[in-house]
Design a protein around this motif. Structure first.
Motif, PDB file in Angstrom:
ATOM      1  N   ASP A 122      34.934 -61.370  -3.768  1.00 57.42           N
ATOM      2  CA  ASP A 122      34.803 -60.524  -2.584  1.00 57.42           C
ATOM      3  C   ASP A 122      34.447 -61.399  -1.391  1.00 57.42           C
ATOM      4  OD1 ASP A 122      31.659 -60.261  -2.121  1.00 57.42           O
ATOM      5  OD2 ASP A 122      31.997 -60.051  -4.274  1.00 57.42           O
ATOM      6  N   SER A 152      32.306 -63.614  -9.029  1.00 56.83           N
ATOM      7  CA  SER A 152      31.471 -63.123 -10.136  1.00 56.83           C
ATOM      8  C   SER A 152      32.244 -63.271 -11.434  1.00 56.83           C
ATOM      9  CB  SER A 152      31.103 -61.644  -9.913  1.00 56.83           C
ATOM     10  OG  SER A 152      30.455 -61.467  -8.672  1.00 56.83           O
ATOM     11  N   GLN A 153      31.596 -63.834 -12.441  1.00 59.28           N
ATOM     12  CA  GLN A 153      32.245 -64.092 -13.719  1.00 59.28           C
ATOM     13  C   GLN A 153      31.389 -63.566 -14.863  1.00 59.28           C
ATOM     14  OE1 GLN A 153      35.352 -65.646 -14.474  1.00 59.28           O
ATOM     15  NE2 GLN A 153      34.829 -64.756 -16.465  1.00 59.28           N
ATOM     16  N   THR A 186      36.608 -61.304 -13.978  1.00 61.99           N
ATOM     17  CA  THR A 186      36.405 -62.084 -12.757  1.00 61.99           C
ATOM     18  C   THR A 186      36.688 -61.244 -11.521  1.00 61.99           C
ATOM     19  OG1 THR A 186      37.155 -64.051 -13.948  1.00 61.99           O
ATOM     20  CG2 THR A 186      36.964 -64.223 -11.557  1.00 61.99           C
ATOM     21  N   VAL A 187      35.745 -61.274 -10.578  1.00 63.21           N
ATOM     22  CA  VAL A 187      35.893 -60.535  -9.325  1.00 63.21           C
ATOM     23  C   VAL A 187      35.546 -61.464  -8.170  1.00 63.21           C
ATOM     24  CG1 VAL A 187      35.113 -58.535  -7.962  1.00 63.21           C
ATOM     25  CG2 VAL A 187      35.227 -58.381 -10.449  1.00 63.21           C
ATOM     26  N   LYS A 207      27.141 -65.447 -10.736  1.00 62.17           N
ATOM     27  CA  LYS A 207      27.679 -65.207  -9.409  1.00 62.17           C
ATOM     28  C   LYS A 207      27.369 -66.411  -8.520  1.00 62.17           C
ATOM     29  CE  LYS A 207      27.158 -60.161  -9.577  1.00 62.17           C
ATOM     30  NZ  LYS A 207      26.643 -58.954  -8.868  1.00 62.17           N
ATOM     31  N   ASN A 253      41.057 -51.684  -8.483  1.00 61.46           N
ATOM     32  CA  ASN A 253      40.949 -53.112  -8.750  1.00 61.46           C
ATOM     33  C   ASN A 253      40.788 -53.929  -7.482  1.00 61.46           C
ATOM     34  OD1 ASN A 253      41.193 -52.897 -11.564  1.00 61.46           O
ATOM     35  ND2 ASN A 253      43.433 -52.823 -11.436  1.00 61.46           N
ATOM     36  N   ALA A 254      40.924 -53.294  -6.326  1.00 62.99           N
ATOM     37  CA  ALA A 254      40.748 -53.968  -5.047  1.00 62.99           C
ATOM     38  C   ALA A 254      40.230 -52.965  -4.023  1.00 62.99           C
ATOM     39  CB  ALA A 254      42.064 -54.580  -4.563  1.00 62.99           C
ATOM     40  N   HIS A 279      40.054 -47.760  -1.682  1.00 63.07           N
ATOM     41  CA  HIS A 279      40.138 -48.288  -3.034  1.00 63.07           C
ATOM     42  C   HIS A 279      41.611 -48.375  -3.434  1.00 63.07           C
ATOM     43  CE1 HIS A 279      35.743 -47.721  -3.860  1.00 63.07           C
ATOM     44  NE2 HIS A 279      35.903 -46.869  -2.857  1.00 63.07           N
ATOM     45  N   SER A 308      37.507 -56.912  -1.594  1.00 62.32           N
ATOM     46  CA  SER A 308      37.235 -57.383  -2.949  1.00 62.32           C
ATOM     47  C   SER A 308      38.512 -57.297  -3.774  1.00 62.32           C
ATOM     48  CB  SER A 308      36.119 -56.556  -3.613  1.00 62.32           C
ATOM     49  OG  SER A 308      36.558 -55.235  -3.866  1.00 62.32           O
ATOM     50  N   GLN A 309      38.594 -58.158  -4.828  1.00 62.75           N
ATOM     51  CA  GLN A 309      39.788 -58.185  -5.671  1.00 62.75           C
ATOM     52  C   GLN A 309      39.388 -58.554  -7.091  1.00 62.75           C
ATOM     53  OE1 GLN A 309      43.280 -57.593  -5.061  1.00 62.75           O
ATOM     54  NE2 GLN A 309      43.136 -57.623  -7.303  1.00 62.75           N
ATOM     55  N   LEU A 310      39.867 -57.771  -8.049  1.00 64.58           N
ATOM     56  CA  LEU A 310      39.674 -58.077  -9.461  1.00 64.58           C
ATOM     57  C   LEU A 310      40.752 -59.066  -9.877  1.00 64.58           C
ATOM     58  CD1 LEU A 310      37.995 -57.216 -12.011  1.00 64.58           C
ATOM     59  CD2 LEU A 310      39.868 -55.629 -12.503  1.00 64.58           C
TER      60      LEU A 310
END
Length: 409
Positions: free
Chosen positions: A231, A277-278, A228-229, A288, A182-183, A177, A221-223
């Motif tokens: 992956d 994902s929003q 908004t995410v 998504k 956030n990622a 993490h 994954s990244q915020l």
């Protein structure tokens, strides 16, 4: 089978109650774990004996019913050389338990039980009808060890058993993490071994055979913003051994007879996927969008697109709706009628799952979020779902599922 399942469920409920009472009576923690960054964990803290902290956090019971209709050439429930019935009905009760060992280690235990009635395998032993109804059960244990806010280790062990097949899986993974969570980046690997009965298209038994599967995956994954995410993942799988566990599948010949299918003895499979994902806070809505590309050395190529939406209708209940479109080219040795003469050593199959086809699926689910529910409902997790799937080579599936969960926090 029903009596055995009932006894298992009763025993599990007794264990849950006993564990809950024991946890309620246990003394509070005597070891300060708030400074794990400064002090290494002791053995007692890792295994959970220092503060007697083993306890159930969740118990969830789920029941699903699946109804399938359609036809395929691999089924012998029909006239020779014609597509037979693929009708199948599955009743699946299962239990899921979340167990906390201590502040750093959690376990998730799943116990699914399938009761299957199917036309296709029953045609193989039409005299004894031993395959008309088949029961299968799994034990799936997933453990997570997170010593700090950065590192996370996972393990998985699964055992499976049913009338013609048994096997097991072992796997492990690591997730890091980053940037205040956030990622993330992760890697995992699994090894799966299955053994099953080998029968020909006439139902003759040819002993036990096996298949081995090794799989590795990379994830990230990244915020991108507070709402908004994104992956993505990549996976590669290698299989070796007998790759057609339904060895009674029939391949029609141009002269009106049938023979058994033949597969290569190994297969390399790869898949890459990405999702965004929003969240829309003003309307309490989430969307998504997901895409996946798959390919293997059987020359099967597939594309999947899925759209999912979540909408709160009250602060503690949301609806989830999804639509998925899938298309594949089929393997290069698929046939619905093999021309005579032919090479008996060359791969050939008429399995409709390996044919070129397009598929559609929609689902609707209602979920209660227990953390936001009214006081009397807070300990409970409730959901209901309906799913329908259909594809262009004559297969339709409908599933209805109900879930009841109980928190012990």
């Amino acid at each position: 089978m029903a009596a055995a399942t009932s006894r298992l469920a009763l025993a599990l409920l007794v264990v849950i109650c006993a564990a809950r009472v024991a946890h309620a009576q246990a003394p509070g923690p005597t070891t300060d774990l708030d400074h794990t960054q400064e002090m290494p964990l002791t053995d007692a803290q890792i295994i959970g004996t220092a503060d007697n902290s083993w306890h159930f956090e969740d118990a969830e019971l789920r029941t699903a019913y699946l109804s399938q209709y359609g036809h395929g050439f691999q089924s012998q429930d029909g006239s020779i050389g014609a597509a037979g019935s693929e009708a199948m009905h599955i009743f699946e009760p299962w239990a899921l338990f979340d167990i906390r060992q201590n502040d750093h280690i959690t376990h998730q235990v799943m116990l699914p039980v399938d009761i299957i009635t199917a036309a296709s395998p029953d045609a193989v032993d039409a005299i004894s009808t031993a395959s008309r109804q088949n029961e299968s059960a799994d034990l799936d244990v997933r453990s997570t060890y997170r010593p700090d806010d950065v590192n996370q280790w996972n393990t998985r062990f699964r055992a499976h058993g049913e009338e013609p097949l048994g096997g097991g899986l072992a796997g492990a993974g690591y997730t890091r993490h980053l940037a205040d969570d956030n990622a993330t980046i992760g890697v995992d690997a699994n090894v799966d071994v299955d053994g099953f009965d080998s029968r020909d298209v006439h139902g003759k038994y040819h002993g036990k055979v096996a298949r081995e599967t090794a799989n590795a995956n990379l994830t990230a994954s990244q915020l991108l913003s507070p709402t908004t995410v994104v992956d993505a993942s990549y996976g590669i799988t290698y299989q070796h051994g007998v790759l057609d566990p339904s060895s009674w599948n029939a391949v029609p010949l141009s002269d009106g007879s049938i023979i058994g299918e033949i597969f290569p003895d190994h297969r390399v499979r790869q898949a890459i996927s990405a999702r965004i994902s929003q969240i829309i806070p003003a309307t309490r809505t989430t969307f998504k969008a997901w895409y996946r590309y798959y390919t293997d050395d059987f020359q099967l190529h597939a594309h999947t697109v899925e759209l999912v939406g979540y909408q709160y209708i009250v602060p503690w209940i949301y609806l989830r709706g999804s639509y998925r479109y899938y298309t594949q080219t089929g393997v290069d040795f698929f046939t619905t009628r093999l021309e005579v003469p032919f090479d008996m050593t060359a791969p050939h199959t008429s399995d409709s799952d390996l044919a070129p086809f397009d598929a559609n699926e929609w689902s609707v689910q209602a979920v209660m979020v227990r953390g936001r529910a009214p006081k009397d409902l807070k300990p409970w997790n409730l959901s209901a779902e309906v799913m329908h799937y259909w594809r262009t080579n004559d297969l339709r599936i409908t599933t209805v599922a109900l879930t009841v969960g109980r928190s012990f926090l």
